[in-house]
Design an enzyme around this catalytic site. Structure first.
Site, PDB file in Angstrom:
ATOM      1  N   LYS A   1     101.719  30.220  35.354  1.00 18.19           N
ATOM      2  CA  LYS A   1     102.566  31.403  35.472  1.00 18.19           C
ATOM      3  C   LYS A   1     102.934  31.642  36.931  1.00 18.19           C
ATOM      4  CE  LYS A   1     100.257  34.112  31.796  1.00 18.19           C
ATOM      5  NZ  LYS A   1     101.381  34.390  30.896  1.00 18.19           N
TER       6      LYS A   1
ATOM      7  N   ARG B   1      97.684  31.994  20.699  1.00 20.48           N
ATOM      8  CA  ARG B   1      97.794  31.595  19.290  1.00 20.48           C
ATOM      9  C   ARG B   1      96.839  30.453  18.948  1.00 20.48           C
ATOM     10  NH1 ARG B   1     104.017  30.446  20.189  1.00 20.48           N
ATOM     11  NH2 ARG B   1     103.521  32.106  21.664  1.00 20.48           N
TER      12      ARG B   1
END
Length: 491
Positions: free
Chosen positions: A268, A342
């Site tokens: 990120k 996820r």
């Protein structure tokens, strides 16, 4: 309870304790009009009169509106707050309570006359607002204006006040866990906090370490945590109702517990990492919810699962192009290591489906920026496989002050997660550009045919500023709506 403010209730009039407190708060109905239960007590206390003071301040009696005036009582001066309660609904009273808490900062003792027609549900919401807005989290010295040390509600509805305080306490636990800096908050630390809270709350707990996870086939949790020197954990909390002879519905709650998310090798930008200590806010909400179940006498059997890992880049980190074998055997291709939530949720959901046999399965996670873009900072995105479950959660969100908006599980988008080398891919391809929906479709693959709901709370789990009962930082979003849905004494 993590909130330092002591909240209690007493049966009496305003002036029974007015001379011993720094602030007295009296309700004002929309209009504005002093609550008739207290109008006579205020007669003659103001040079202008209470009605004239409200008119001078252009008050309307709306929730969150506060008008203050100093009063000389005996040898001292007490601040009188006239606070608006709007239509007197639980939502309005929650906001009114929060406004009083903020005005009472820096005080030792605040006395509050409650609205005469509030009812138990309204009083519980009022207590929630008072305590949630009193929340502080700091590493180091105290804030310049700490929350009031003590708040006394002038009411004999002790049970309602206690219920509101219990819910607010559970929210504060979730906020504390999410606000704790990641330097301290390893997966092991989170597991230790869960063990401590379980002991205090009458829960049983099982912690799976990295060896058990690897041996048990929890490939997603292991892969996401592989880049960190601090290994992953799976936290399992269990609550059994006090009446075990009665058949109880079984619900499994699953929370994302990424204790810090750098994005892994799909790193990120720096700005996007600043709030990533709260990427385990879903897991914190599950733990906070579990701590309140016994106190609220929830009649449902509940299992809470928190998949905890730290997503960092290193030579041992998972790579784009890797294939993971999840619990139960389904494989997923990793196309982006920053879509890690996820992957850990998949293992927990598959385990719940295969081993725990729940009647309903609900997960909560700060999963996608797409949900935040779609719904902003106040609504969580709701995906569900059954209309009845969706309706229950929507109602619980509206009643608790944590609203949800139902989103579609669009079957046409399922092909976006097709993979050339595995059963599914962890991000969408093909130009669908429906990040939150595609993530929900990925998770659905691991839920069997059970009643399942997914709450994507990337927006409301964090706040950049204080507003009503919401405090800057982690909000504890999800605790109130889950407790309401589970039915704890009509929480």
């Amino acid at each position: 309870m993590p909130v330092n403010t002591q909240l209690n209730s007493v049966d009496g009039t305003i002036w029974d304790i007015a001379s011993t407190v720094e602030v007295v708060a009296v309700p004002v109905l929309a209009g504005p009009e002093i609550d008739p239960a207290y109008a006579e007590e205020l007669t003659g206390l103001f040079a202008l009169g209470a009605a004239d003071l409200l008119a001078h301040e252009k008050a309307k009696g709306g929730p969150g509106e506060v008008v203050g005036a100093p009063l000389r009582l005996g040898d001292g001066i007490t601040d009188l707050l006239l606070y608006g309660v709007g239509d007197g609904s639980p939502a309005a009273l929650r906001r009114a309570g929060a406004a009083i808490a903020r005005r009472g900062r820096g005080c030792a003792h605040v006395a509050v006359a409650v609205p005469s027609g509030a009812g138990d549900e309204g009083l519980a919401a009022f207590a929630e607002g008072l305590l949630m807005a009193s929340y502080d989290f700091r590493v180091g010295g105290p804030p310049k204006k700490p929350a009031a040390e003590k708040i006394t509600l002038l009411t004999d509805a002790e049970a309602a006040v206690e219920r509101g305080a219990t819910v607010a306490g559970a929210v504060a636990i979730a906020r504390d866990l999410a606000n704790t800096p990641s330097r301290e908050k390893s997966p092991q630390w989170l597991a230790e906090q869960a063990e401590r809270l379980a002991a205090e709350s009458g829960l049983t707990v099982r912690i799976r370490d990295e060896r058990e996870l690897r041996a048990g086939g929890f490939g997603g949790i292991v892969a996401v945590g592989a880049g960190s020197a601090r290994p992953p954990r799976l936290i399992e909390l269990t609550y059994e109702p006090d009446a075990p002879d009665a058949p109880a519905r079984h619900v499994v709650l699953v929370g994302k517990g990424i204790t810090f998310d750098s994005g892994g090798l799909s790193l990120k930008p720096n700005e996007s990492m600043k709030n990533m200590k709260t990427d385990m806010a879903g897991g914190a909400a599950v733990i906070g919810t579990m701590t309140a179940l016994r106190a609220l006498r929830v009649p449902v059997r509940v299992t809470g699962l928190v998949a905890a890992a730290e997503n960092l880049p290193s030579g041992s980190a998972m790579r784009p192009g890797d294939v993971i074998r999840h619990y139960g055997g389904t494989t997923s291709e990793v196309l982006n290591t920053d879509a890690e939530g996820r992957l850990v949720l998949a293992d927990a959901l598959a385990y719940a489906d295969a081993e725990l046999d729940p009647d309903a399965l609900v997960d909560i996670a700060t999963l996608t920026g797409a949900a935040k873009l779609a719904l902003g900072l106040r609504h969580g995105a709701l995906y569900a496989t059954q209309d009845a479950l969706a309706a229950e959660l929507l109602g619980a969100g509206a009643d608790s002050g944590e609203p949800l908006w139902r989103m579609p599980l669009t079957e046409d988008y399922r092909e976006a997660i097709d993979s050339d080398v595995a059963d599914i891919a962890n991000i969408g391809r093909g130009g669908f550009r429906a990040g939150s929906i595609v993530a929900a479709l990925f998770l659905r693959e691991f839920t069997g045919r059970r009643a399942w709901a997914h709450l994507d709370v990337a927006g409301p789990a964090r706040a950049g500023s204080d507003d009503a009962e919401i405090t800057r930082g982690a909000t504890g979003y999800g605790v109130r709506l889950l407790l309401r849905w589970l039915g704890g004494r009509n929480a």
